[in-house]
Scaffold this motif. Structure first.
Motif, PDB file in Angstrom:
ATOM      1  N   LYS A   1       3.540  14.917  17.508  1.00 14.91           N
ATOM      2  CA  LYS A   1       4.197  14.216  18.620  1.00 14.91           C
ATOM      3  C   LYS A   1       3.338  13.081  19.163  1.00 14.91           C
ATOM      4  CE  LYS A   1       6.873  16.453  21.437  1.00 14.91           C
ATOM      5  NZ  LYS A   1       7.390  17.348  22.512  1.00 14.91           N
ATOM      6  N   CYS A   2       3.989  11.933  19.391  1.00 19.47           N
ATOM      7  CA  CYS A   2       3.314  10.776  19.998  1.00 19.47           C
ATOM      8  C   CYS A   2       3.160  11.029  21.497  1.00 19.47           C
ATOM      9  CB  CYS A   2       4.143   9.511  19.743  1.00 19.47           C
ATOM     10  SG  CYS A   2       3.525   8.041  20.607  1.00 19.47           S
ATOM     11  N   GLN A   3       1.952  10.864  22.022  1.00 17.74           N
ATOM     12  CA  GLN A   3       1.691  11.126  23.435  1.00 17.74           C
ATOM     13  C   GLN A   3       2.164   9.990  24.334  1.00 17.74           C
ATOM     14  OE1 GLN A   3       0.543  14.183  24.339  1.00 17.74           O
ATOM     15  NE2 GLN A   3       0.733  14.564  22.136  1.00 17.74           N
ATOM     16  N   LEU A   4       2.547   8.839  23.727  1.00 18.22           N
ATOM     17  CA  LEU A   4       2.975   7.692  24.527  1.00 18.22           C
ATOM     18  C   LEU A   4       4.491   7.655  24.728  1.00 18.22           C
ATOM     19  CD1 LEU A   4       0.612   4.962  23.015  1.00 18.22           C
ATOM     20  CD2 LEU A   4       0.374   6.140  25.201  1.00 18.22           C
ATOM     21  N   CYS A   5       5.262   7.969  23.678  1.00 15.99           N
ATOM     22  CA  CYS A   5       6.721   7.884  23.802  1.00 15.99           C
ATOM     23  C   CYS A   5       7.416   9.196  23.456  1.00 15.99           C
ATOM     24  CB  CYS A   5       7.261   6.752  22.918  1.00 15.99           C
ATOM     25  SG  CYS A   5       7.070   7.064  21.138  1.00 15.99           S
ATOM     26  N   GLN A   6       6.627  10.237  23.175  1.00 13.06           N
ATOM     27  CA  GLN A   6       7.139  11.577  22.880  1.00 13.06           C
ATOM     28  C   GLN A   6       7.950  11.667  21.578  1.00 13.06           C
ATOM     29  OE1 GLN A   6       5.887  13.966  24.896  1.00 13.06           O
ATOM     30  NE2 GLN A   6       4.889  12.175  25.796  1.00 13.06           N
ATOM     31  N   LYS A   7       7.873  10.631  20.756  1.00 18.53           N
ATOM     32  CA  LYS A   7       8.553  10.698  19.467  1.00 18.53           C
ATOM     33  C   LYS A   7       7.817  11.689  18.564  1.00 18.53           C
ATOM     34  CE  LYS A   7      10.378   7.878  15.694  1.00 18.53           C
ATOM     35  NZ  LYS A   7      10.567   6.519  15.136  1.00 18.53           N
ATOM     36  N   SER A   8       8.563  12.465  17.807  1.00 21.07           N
ATOM     37  CA  SER A   8       7.966  13.466  16.926  1.00 21.07           C
ATOM     38  C   SER A   8       8.126  13.071  15.471  1.00 21.07           C
ATOM     39  CB  SER A   8       8.611  14.833  17.161  1.00 21.07           C
ATOM     40  OG  SER A   8       8.385  15.265  18.496  1.00 21.07           O
ATOM     41  N   CYS A   9       7.163  13.453  14.659  1.00 21.56           N
ATOM     42  CA  CYS A   9       7.159  13.114  13.232  1.00 21.56           C
ATOM     43  C   CYS A   9       6.927  14.358  12.397  1.00 21.56           C
ATOM     44  CB  CYS A   9       6.081  12.069  12.923  1.00 21.56           C
ATOM     45  SG  CYS A   9       6.206  10.561  13.911  1.00 21.56           S
ATOM     46  N   THR A  10       7.432  14.338  11.181  1.00 24.28           N
ATOM     47  CA  THR A  10       7.263  15.488  10.284  1.00 24.28           C
ATOM     48  C   THR A  10       5.881  15.508   9.643  1.00 24.28           C
ATOM     49  OG1 THR A  10       8.272  14.207   8.490  1.00 24.28           O
ATOM     50  CG2 THR A  10       9.717  15.659   9.744  1.00 24.28           C
TER      51      THR A  10
ATOM     52  N   THR B   1       1.021   6.059  11.454  1.00 26.15           N
ATOM     53  CA  THR B   1       1.670   4.769  11.225  1.00 26.15           C
ATOM     54  C   THR B   1       2.493   4.354  12.438  1.00 26.15           C
ATOM     55  OG1 THR B   1       1.789   5.238   8.847  1.00 26.15           O
ATOM     56  CG2 THR B   1       3.257   3.536   9.697  1.00 26.15           C
ATOM     57  N   HIS B   2       3.184   5.324  13.059  1.00 27.03           N
ATOM     58  CA  HIS B   2       4.001   5.046  14.248  1.00 27.03           C
ATOM     59  C   HIS B   2       3.165   4.476  15.388  1.00 27.03           C
ATOM     60  CE1 HIS B   2       6.611   5.664  17.722  1.00 27.03           C
ATOM     61  NE2 HIS B   2       5.637   6.380  18.261  1.00 27.03           N
ATOM     62  N   MET B   3       1.943   4.951  15.534  1.00 25.76           N
ATOM     63  CA  MET B   3       1.077   4.502  16.630  1.00 25.76           C
ATOM     64  C   MET B   3       0.846   2.997  16.590  1.00 25.76           C
ATOM     65  SD  MET B   3       0.601   7.007  18.563  1.00 25.76           S
ATOM     66  CE  MET B   3      -0.619   6.278  19.664  1.00 25.76           C
ATOM     67  N   ARG B   4       0.995   2.391  15.405  1.00 29.61           N
ATOM     68  CA  ARG B   4       0.804   0.940  15.294  1.00 29.61           C
ATOM     69  C   ARG B   4       1.884   0.158  16.021  1.00 29.61           C
ATOM     70  NH1 ARG B   4      -0.293   1.521   8.925  1.00 29.61           N
ATOM     71  NH2 ARG B   4      -2.378   2.403   9.026  1.00 29.61           N
ATOM     72  N   THR B   5       3.045   0.803  16.258  1.00 28.16           N
ATOM     73  CA  THR B   5       4.094   0.125  17.026  1.00 28.16           C
ATOM     74  C   THR B   5       3.674  -0.018  18.486  1.00 28.16           C
ATOM     75  OG1 THR B   5       5.249   2.222  17.527  1.00 28.16           O
ATOM     76  CG2 THR B   5       5.865   1.076  15.507  1.00 28.16           C
ATOM     77  N   HIS B   6       2.794   0.864  18.943  1.00 29.73           N
ATOM     78  CA  HIS B   6       2.281   0.770  20.319  1.00 29.73           C
ATOM     79  C   HIS B   6       1.070  -0.163  20.402  1.00 29.73           C
ATOM     80  CE1 HIS B   6       4.967   3.890  21.743  1.00 29.73           C
ATOM     81  NE2 HIS B   6       4.520   4.735  20.822  1.00 29.73           N
ATOM     82  N   THR B   7       0.199  -0.067  19.419  1.00 28.60           N
ATOM     83  CA  THR B   7      -1.022  -0.882  19.446  1.00 28.60           C
ATOM     84  C   THR B   7      -0.776  -2.302  18.947  1.00 28.60           C
ATOM     85  OG1 THR B   7      -1.667  -0.174  17.211  1.00 28.60           O
ATOM     86  CG2 THR B   7      -2.424   1.179  19.059  1.00 28.60           C
TER      87      THR B   7
END
Length: 570
Positions: free
Chosen positions: A235-244, A251-257
């Motif tokens: 789970k992403c701690q910034l937007c609560q999106k979850s990944c398998t 990779t998702h974290m790069r959308t925030h950074t």
């Protein structure tokens, strides 16, 4: 003498193991009682044997008495050196009787046997997860404690295992010691090379029991199983999106950074994902490796081909939950949903108009820049969109592929058919908010609104009179043409022979036009028709594609003198 005779008179009553000496029996009993008399004064670790403590102390002292004569590697224990020598000789004396796999050490064979029996004797007391090896349980416990004792001195990243740190260090040095002999690709880990080799052999030994899909490695199968269970543990701690998968979260974290590690060396465009860069490169090379076997259309991406195939099969697996409309591609459903939500994430920075699709914004920008990159090769007319050019070409070819199923009338554009259908259905979806009058087309409503606002954008060239609609201006131009014709006719009537000539010419004008038109349409160039029929008015400069409309237009000028009428190609 017992070593010669093989006599072992001392038997353990718990496991029936026998020994030649009482002291050996006594030492063995400690494995059952758990008694560890010999304790290390430096790390408080305990041992059942004095020899084991003595060997352990070499870890602290760094003493390595046993050296390999082939590679000069040193070891604290003779047994470790003995096992190491087998890496040089290739000897694997311990063989599994079930799958014939061989191992250099008996301990490794013992652990391997558990893959056949499924035995996992080491259980975590916190989450009840079981493991086949004690070391695996020890490493697992660190996931509960959060302990990461092995730290990289270059980037301060920490790891649970020393082996993971060792592997990580290769990312700094760039070392990739494991090379594929088939394609020369290199890898940091031997396991990665082993997995890669299956891409050459096509081997996929890990099969999903739910959908029979197969995979080259176990970790991929494990991640795949989450698509069935719906589990998304990362789970992403910034937007609560979850990944398998953990990699997906990373990779998702790069959308925030905003981090974009992958840069195109041809246009300096950067991407967050390596796969996106790979796809982008095809825009430079023009490569389209994915070809439809039914219509031979090619695509740059496999996903595009997969979506395209649904046009052949008619499959529309993506259904809108709000209006039950179905789509062949997920992105189409995503864009459609914005119609319900009203979401328009793409905003023009010049006029602040918003759009549901990025491509629509890109097209809109051309209204500001005036860019029209799509040019007709027949008449040089330019368009802002390729669809506009495609529709325009039908006026040259005369193609009208859109047919009304009620009256069989054909149209060159789909929107024309759509508007026409409202004649049959009497639908008038565009309503004026001021007078509640309804219209079949938005353009008609827009023109109607000028009656309320008083806007008159169409200005006459002769008298500068304003009109709300272009048709009004065109009709008004006829009044100026009438004045010109009346004046011309009076001067013409003074000479009776000229008057007769005028009547004769105007009488046969339509026939002359028809002959001239047919000669134009019969012109060919490079084996293809040059143009379709074109009609031009000499008074107002208006062009027509249809002969009937042109003749009606001529009548609106009350038959202009022949010298003022002409026909030319666009």
């Amino acid at each position: 003498m017992k070593t010669h005779t093989g006599e072992k008179p001392y038997k353990c009553q718990l496991c029936q193991k026998s020994f030649s000496q009482a002291s050996h029996m006594k030492t063995h009993m400690r494995t059952h009682t758990g008694e560890k008399l010999y304790k290390c004064q430096l790390c408080r670790k305990s041992f059942t044997l004095a020899g084991s403590l003595k060997t352990h102390m070499r870890i602290h002292s760094g003493e390595k008495l046993y050296k390999c004569q082939l590679c000069q590697k040193s070891f604290t224990q003779a047994g470790n050196l003995k096992s190491h020598m087998r890496t040089h000789t290739g000897e694997k004396p311990h063989k599994c009787q079930l799958c014939q796999k061989s191992f250099t050490e008996a301990g490794n064979l013992k652990l391997h046997m558990r893959t056949h029996t499924g035995e996992k004797p080491y259980e975590c007391q916190l989450c009840k997860k079981s493991f086949s090896q004690a070391y695996s349980l020890k490493v697992h416990m660190k996931t509960h404690t959060g302990e990461k004792p092995y730290k990289c001195q270059l980037c301060q990243k920490s790891f649970i295992q020393h082996g993971l740190l060792k592997t990580h260090m290769k990312t700094h040095t760039g070392e990739k010691p494991y090379n594929c002999q088939l394609c020369t690709k290199s890898f940091i880990q031997h396991g990665s090379l082993k997995t890669h080799m299956k891409t050459h052999t096509g081997e996929k030994p890990y099969k999903c029991q739910l959908c029979t899909k197969s995979f080259a490695d176990g970790s991929t199968l494990k991640a795949h199983m989450r698509t069935h269970s719906g589990e998304k543990p990362y789970k992403c701690q910034l937007c609560q999106k979850s990944c398998t998968q953990h990699g997906s979260l990373k990779t998702h974290m790069r959308t925030h950074t905003g981090e974009k590690l992958y840069k195109c060396h041809l246009c300096d465009k950067s991407f967050a994902y390596g796969s996106n860069l790979q796809r982008h490169m095809r825009t430079h090379t023009g490569e389209k490796p994915y070809k439809c076997q039914l219509c031979l259309k090619s695509f740059a991406q496999s996903g595009s081909l997969k979506t395209h195939m649904r046009y052949h099969t008619g499959e529309k697996p993506y259904k809108c939950q709000l209006c039950v409309k179905s789509f062949s591609g997920f992105s189409q459903l995503k864009y459609h949903t914005r119609i319900h939500t009203g979401e328009k994430p793409y905003t023009c920075q010049l006029c602040h108009k918003s759009f549901t699709l990025c491509c629509n914004l890109k097209t809109h920008i051309r209204t500001h820049t005036g860019e029209k990159p799509f040019k007709c090769q027949l008449c040089q007319k330019s368009f802002a969109q390729t669809s506009g050019l495609k529709a325009h070409m039908r006026y040259h070819t005369g193609e009208k592929p859109y047919v009304c199923q009620l009256c069989q009338k054909s149209f060159a554009e789909f929107n024309q058919l759509k508007h026409h259908m409202r004649i049959h259905t009497s639908e008038k979806p565009f309503k004026c908010q001021l007078c509640q009058k309804s219209f079949t087309q938005t353009s008609t409503l827009k023109a109607h609104m000028r009656y309320h606002t008083g806007e008159k954008p169409y200005i006459g060239e002769v008298c500068y009179k304003g009109f709300t609609q272009l048709g009004g201006l065109r009709r008004h131009r006829g009044s100026h043409a009438t004045e010109k014709q009346n004046s011309f006719e009076k001067s013409y009537a003074k000479d009776s022979s000229s008057a007769k000539q005028f009547k004769l010419q105007t009488g046969i004008l339509a026939q002359d036009l028809k002959i001239e038109i047919e000669s134009v349409s019969s012109m060919w160039q490079n084996g293809k028709p040059l143009l379709e029929k074109s009609f031009g008015c000499g008074l107002c400069g208006e062009l027509f594609d249809i002969e009937k409309e042109f003749l009606e237009h001529c009548h609106s000028h009350r038959l202009s003198p022949p010298d003022d009428l002409f026909i030319e190609m666009c």
